[in-house]
Design a protein around this motif. Structure first.
Motif, PDB file in Angstrom:
ATOM      1  N   UNK A  12      13.209   4.750   1.524  1.00  0.00           N
ATOM      2  CA  UNK A  12      11.846   4.198   1.192  1.00  0.00           C
ATOM      3  C   UNK A  12      12.019   2.423   1.435  1.00  0.00           C
ATOM      4  N   UNK A  13      13.072   1.965   0.878  1.00  0.00           N
ATOM      5  CA  UNK A  13      13.322   0.497   0.986  1.00  0.00           C
ATOM      6  C   UNK A  13      13.398   0.082   2.521  1.00  0.00           C
ATOM      7  N   UNK A  14      14.040   1.102   3.208  1.00  0.00           N
ATOM      8  CA  UNK A  14      14.102   0.627   4.761  1.00  0.00           C
ATOM      9  C   UNK A  14      12.995   0.656   5.469  1.00  0.00           C
ATOM     10  N   UNK A  15      12.156   1.505   5.036  1.00  0.00           N
ATOM     11  CA  UNK A  15      10.737   1.623   5.743  1.00  0.00           C
ATOM     12  C   UNK A  15      10.217   0.585   5.368  1.00  0.00           C
ATOM     13  N   UNK A  16       9.946   0.121   4.080  1.00  0.00           N
ATOM     14  CA  UNK A  16       9.424  -0.971   3.825  1.00  0.00           C
ATOM     15  C   UNK A  16       9.854  -2.415   4.466  1.00  0.00           C
ATOM     16  N   UNK A  55       2.035  -8.352   6.380  1.00  0.00           N
ATOM     17  CA  UNK A  55       0.729  -8.131   6.588  1.00  0.00           C
ATOM     18  C   UNK A  55       0.355  -6.439   6.988  1.00  0.00           C
ATOM     19  N   UNK A  56       1.359  -5.653   7.363  1.00  0.00           N
ATOM     20  CA  UNK A  56       1.309  -4.222   7.742  1.00  0.00           C
ATOM     21  C   UNK A  56       1.306  -3.419   6.284  1.00  0.00           C
ATOM     22  N   UNK A  57       0.717  -2.440   6.363  1.00  0.00           N
ATOM     23  CA  UNK A  57       0.736  -1.469   5.284  1.00  0.00           C
ATOM     24  C   UNK A  57       1.471  -0.302   5.484  1.00  0.00           C
ATOM     25  N   UNK A  58       2.249   0.066   4.543  1.00  0.00           N
ATOM     26  CA  UNK A  58       3.012   1.213   4.814  1.00  0.00           C
ATOM     27  C   UNK A  58       2.415   2.515   4.941  1.00  0.00           C
ATOM     28  N   UNK A  66       0.814  -1.187  -0.150  1.00  0.00           N
ATOM     29  CA  UNK A  66      -0.005   0.072  -0.067  1.00  0.00           C
ATOM     30  C   UNK A  66       0.994   1.370  -0.021  1.00  0.00           C
ATOM     31  N   UNK A  67       1.967   1.312  -0.615  1.00  0.00           N
ATOM     32  CA  UNK A  67       2.883   2.435  -0.814  1.00  0.00           C
ATOM     33  C   UNK A  67       3.517   2.323  -1.984  1.00  0.00           C
ATOM     34  N   UNK A  68       3.965   3.583  -2.256  1.00  0.00           N
ATOM     35  CA  UNK A  68       4.462   4.041  -3.525  1.00  0.00           C
ATOM     36  C   UNK A  68       5.466   4.850  -3.779  1.00  0.00           C
ATOM     37  N   UNK A  69       6.250   4.448  -4.754  1.00  0.00           N
ATOM     38  CA  UNK A  69       7.622   5.711  -4.813  1.00  0.00           C
ATOM     39  C   UNK A  69       7.771   5.873  -6.422  1.00  0.00           C
ATOM     40  N   UNK A  70       8.144   6.973  -6.767  1.00  0.00           N
ATOM     41  CA  UNK A  70       8.603   7.386  -7.903  1.00  0.00           C
ATOM     42  C   UNK A  70       9.721   8.161  -7.952  1.00  0.00           C
ATOM     43  N   UNK A  71      10.935   7.900  -8.463  1.00  0.00           N
ATOM     44  CA  UNK A  71      12.217   8.748  -8.360  1.00  0.00           C
ATOM     45  C   UNK A  71      12.781   8.834  -9.818  1.00  0.00           C
ATOM     46  N   UNK A  72      12.721  10.104  -9.931  1.00  0.00           N
ATOM     47  CA  UNK A  72      13.316  10.554 -11.187  1.00  0.00           C
ATOM     48  C   UNK A  72      14.720  11.203 -10.965  1.00  0.00           C
ATOM     49  N   UNK A 125      14.921  20.435  -7.873  1.00  0.00           N
ATOM     50  CA  UNK A 125      14.617  18.966  -7.518  1.00  0.00           C
ATOM     51  C   UNK A 125      13.693  19.016  -6.309  1.00  0.00           C
ATOM     52  N   UNK A 126      12.492  18.127  -6.603  1.00  0.00           N
ATOM     53  CA  UNK A 126      11.579  18.259  -5.512  1.00  0.00           C
ATOM     54  C   UNK A 126      11.290  16.818  -4.832  1.00  0.00           C
ATOM     55  N   UNK A 127      10.913  16.623  -3.879  1.00  0.00           N
ATOM     56  CA  UNK A 127      10.334  15.432  -2.898  1.00  0.00           C
ATOM     57  C   UNK A 127       9.239  15.536  -2.355  1.00  0.00           C
ATOM     58  N   UNK A 128       7.979  14.998  -3.099  1.00  0.00           N
ATOM     59  CA  UNK A 128       6.502  15.227  -2.274  1.00  0.00           C
ATOM     60  C   UNK A 128       6.505  13.745  -1.356  1.00  0.00           C
ATOM     61  N   UNK A 129       6.322  13.850  -0.063  1.00  0.00           N
ATOM     62  CA  UNK A 129       6.102  12.721   0.788  1.00  0.00           C
ATOM     63  C   UNK A 129       4.821  12.740   1.444  1.00  0.00           C
ATOM     64  N   UNK A 130       3.806  11.891   1.267  1.00  0.00           N
ATOM     65  CA  UNK A 130       2.720  11.686   2.102  1.00  0.00           C
ATOM     66  C   UNK A 130       2.771  10.520   3.011  1.00  0.00           C
ATOM     67  N   UNK A 131       2.701  10.742   4.195  1.00  0.00           N
ATOM     68  CA  UNK A 131       2.696   9.584   5.306  1.00  0.00           C
ATOM     69  C   UNK A 131       1.867  10.453   6.752  1.00  0.00           C
ATOM     70  N   UNK A 132       0.581  10.149   6.584  1.00  0.00           N
ATOM     71  CA  UNK A 132       0.010  10.743   7.885  1.00  0.00           C
ATOM     72  C   UNK A 132      -0.399  12.151   7.388  1.00  0.00           C
TER      73      UNK A 132
END
Length: 289
Positions: free
Chosen positions: A129-133, A139-142, A92-98, A164-171
């Motif tokens: 991101x991979x560390x958080x995953x 069964x837990x959702x990120x 339930x998580x996603x990442x797009x890195x350019x 260069x920007x990074x948009x993060x959504x977590x809560x």
């Protein structure tokens, strides 16, 4: 440059990819980027081919030589390409890195240092991101969304400004950006300090930003900035490391990340500084006017 990018790309791909992360999409470096219609620049290969044709014509026909004298000289092309793009969806998580890369600079030390920095930033973001995953229980959702990319803010004969920007959504959501502005003619990286005669600009710009903040809040009650003097979180002023860029109109823009100068719901905020406020402080008008 092509060899350098190839080496960097190989280094990037050496990052170990967890088995559960299985969708790596990478930009093919041998693909020629599409030219931007609004800028109207020729792709290097096309320009080289045209030059060969013209050269052959000149050797054959004096008339062609005369016609060629009226054709503008093909100038060097400095451009920004997508070096590598990575996408992933898991738990339930996603990442797009350019990851961007600058090409066409004769100053290879500057070109390489910028591209190394961009690659390092992307690798660090990928690792976070991979560390958080990996810390999620079975069964837990990120519930994490990360999008990182770049925007070419200004590209004219004088300067190239890249965000260069990074948009993060977590809560909650947050946006962080970094900016680079390159003098294309002299091939140097511009700093805020380099634009001014002395450090008095720090106070002048800070006061102008405070004025803009108060004016915007007076005009729109939904806007809130941390500018009240008695507030310990209040915006005190910029420093020489402040995020900035120069826009297409030749105006200085001061940029803040989320939560730096305003509550999170305001997102990242920017302030265009009137040139008349800066005119006596600038070292020249080749950049800001």
């Amino acid at each position: 440059m092509e060899k350098k990018l190839k080496d960097l790309r190989e280094e990037y791909l050496k990052i170990p990819i967890p088995k559960e992360l299985n969708d790596v999409v990478q930009a093919a470096l041998n693909e020629k980027p599409r030219k931007k219609p609004r800028v109207g620049r020729n792709i290097l290969v096309s320009a080289a081919a045209a030059l060969l044709i013209l050269t052959a014509s000149v050797n054959i026909s004096p008339a062609a030589a005369k016609a060629m004298s009226d054709i503008p000289i093909v100038e060097k092309v400095i451009k920004v390409i997508t070096f590598v793009e990575w996408k992933e969806e898991a738990n339930n998580s996603s990442a797009v890195i350019k990851t961007p890369a600058i090409s066409g600079l004769e100053n290879k030390q500057l070109e390489d240092s910028l591209n190394d920095k961009y690659l390092s930033e992307s690798k660090q973001l990928y690792k976070e991101f991979t560390d958080s995953m990996s810390k999620l229980k079975e069964g837990e959702k990120g519930n994490i969304s990360v999008e990182s990319g770049y925007v070419i803010l200004t590209d004219n004969e004088t300067i190239l400004s890249v965000q260069r920007y990074t948009d993060t959504i977590q809560a909650s959501s947050s946006t962080e950006s970094q900016f680079d502005t390159v003098d294309k003619k002299n091939e140097v990286l511009l700093t805020l300090n380099s634009l001014f005669k002395n450090d008095r600009y720090l106070q002048v710009i800070s006061e102008n930003i405070k004025e803009q903040m108060k004016r915007q809040m007076a005009e729109d009650p939904e806007k809130i900035y941390w500018v009240e003097d008695d507030d310990f979180t209040a915006f005190k002023g910029i420093d020489e490391n402040q995020n900035f860029y120069i826009n297409e109109d030749g105006k200085l823009v001061i940029a803040f990340n989320s939560y730096e100068a305003a509550p999170g719901y305001m997102g990242a905020v920017e302030f265009i500084i009137p040139t008349k406020v800066l005119s006596d402080l600038l070292v020249g008008d080749q950049y800001i006017h």
